[in-house]
Write an enzyme that holds these catalytic residues in place. Structure first.
Site, PDB file in Angstrom:
ATOM      1  N   ASP A   1       0.867  -1.187   0.000  1.00 48.66           N
ATOM      2  CA  ASP A   1       0.000   0.000   0.000  1.00 48.66           C
ATOM      3  C   ASP A   1       0.899   1.231   0.000  1.00 48.66           C
ATOM      4  O   ASP A   1       0.769   2.128   0.821  1.00 48.66           O
ATOM      5  CB  ASP A   1      -0.914  -0.016   1.224  1.00 48.66           C
ATOM      6  CG  ASP A   1      -2.064   0.985   1.124  1.00 48.66           C
ATOM      7  OD1 ASP A   1      -2.371   1.431  -0.004  1.00 48.66           O
ATOM      8  OD2 ASP A   1      -2.657   1.318   2.165  1.00 48.66           O
ATOM      9  N   PHE A   2       1.779   1.271  -0.977  1.00 46.60           N
ATOM     10  CA  PHE A   2       2.908   2.202  -0.991  1.00 46.60           C
ATOM     11  C   PHE A   2       2.511   3.526  -1.643  1.00 46.60           C
ATOM     12  O   PHE A   2       2.816   3.787  -2.802  1.00 46.60           O
ATOM     13  CB  PHE A   2       4.063   1.554  -1.748  1.00 46.60           C
ATOM     14  CG  PHE A   2       5.398   2.230  -1.559  1.00 46.60           C
ATOM     15  CD1 PHE A   2       6.016   2.228  -0.331  1.00 46.60           C
ATOM     16  CD2 PHE A   2       6.047   2.824  -2.622  1.00 46.60           C
ATOM     17  CE1 PHE A   2       7.268   2.827  -0.154  1.00 46.60           C
ATOM     18  CE2 PHE A   2       7.285   3.424  -2.475  1.00 46.60           C
ATOM     19  CZ  PHE A   2       7.898   3.427  -1.233  1.00 46.60           C
TER      20      PHE A   2
END
Length: 304
Positions: free
Chosen positions: A191-192
């Site tokens: 979930d960068f």
């Protein structure tokens, strides 16, 4: 103790299960403070699925994070433990049954608040490179989601005929087949995005809120570019600005630019169907949702 906005959103999203968890949350926090020798040290903050409680213990400042029990949060402490502070906040304590962790405290300012797109992309790329360590055994593989991704795209074609050109969706299906089914065995954040990269003191920037997958770091690069599209939406040439940031990120991360672009294309097509079916966190309906769908449609076609 529980922020009202967080309580409301949790009940809206989780229903009775969310309300039951919220009723137990103050006692959970009290128990963990006592267990880990902590005292409250500031106002309670929150993310989408958990509360962040500033605390102090004899060794210094920290935060207690308690999340709503959800499959997506199961491997977060495993990722922190594997990194051991390398580009991410340190994990001090964990209680997996309660989805709770005691973590290194960082500042609330995020990478997304920087005004310089080149710096955002470069910092994120450097951090991605450091986070890409050999994947620990037992963590979920992104490749295991490939069949589900393909089915999701095919269902989107059936449910929303004509929403996107056939060639655009076919190219996204090719990404699943050619990149998704066999991926590197590297730990990726999952979930960068820029809001999950915060200013630290031990290091300038540290990652938070990982999902903890094993797979292709280029997938994280594509995830980074989605919110950057919204930040750059007023640019004179949106795709030119995004391609430039992709180049900066890929060089800093030492990743193949084309691989990042193809993952960005897949994620945009995925988002185009998801938005039509469920809306987005920023908008569930109305004119703003239509604007967001128009944006991801543009990305899906332009990245192809």
């Amino acid at each position: 103790m529980i922020p009202e906005v967080f309580a409301r959103s949790t009940i809206d999203r989780e229903g009775e299960a969310g309300a039951a968890w919220l009723s137990e949350l103050p006692q959970i926090v009290e128990d963990l403070l006592a267990r880990w020798g902590c005292t409250l040290d500031g106002d309670v903050a929150h993310g989408q699925v958990g509360v962040i409680v500033p605390v102090r213990r004899t060794s210094g400042a920290a935060v207690l994070k308690v999340s709503f029990p959800h499959p997506g949060n199961v491997n977060e402490p495993d990722a922190f433990a594997a990194w051991g502070g390398r580009g991410a906040v340190l994990l001090y304590e964990r209680d997996d049954e309660r989805f709770a962790m005691l973590l290194e405290r960082v500042q609330p300012s995020t990478l997304g608040e920087l005004g310089d797109g080149d710096e955002i992309a470069a910092v994120a790329g450097q951090l991605s490179r450091r986070l890409s360590i050999p994947g620990p055994a037992g963590l979920p593989r992104l490749a295991d989601q490939a069949d589900g991704w393909a089915e999701e795209l095919r269902r989107g074609i059936a449910d929303f005929p004509g929403a996107l050109p056939v060639a655009v969706v076919d190219a996204a299906l090719a990404v699943v087949d050619e990149l998704g089914r066999k991926q590197p065995d590297l730990l990726v954040h999952g979930d960068f995005h820029p809001r999950n990269i915060l200013r630290g003191e031990r290091e300038p920037w540290l990652a938070v809120d990982p999902k903890g997958y094993v797979g292709d770091p280029a997938y994280d690069g594509a995830t980074l570019l989605k919110p950057r599209a919204l930040a750059l939406i007023e640019s004179e040439d949106l795709m030119k600005a995004l391609r430039h940031e992709l180049d900066v990120f890929a060089e800093a991360a030492e990743l193949d630019r084309e691989r990042v672009r193809r993952w960005a294309h897949f994620q945009a097509v995925q988002a185009a169907f998801h938005g039509r079916r469920n809306g987005f966190g920023r908008a569930r309906g109305g004119p703003y949702l239509n604007r967001l769908i128009g944006l991801v449609d543009q990305l899906a076609i332009s990245w192809c």
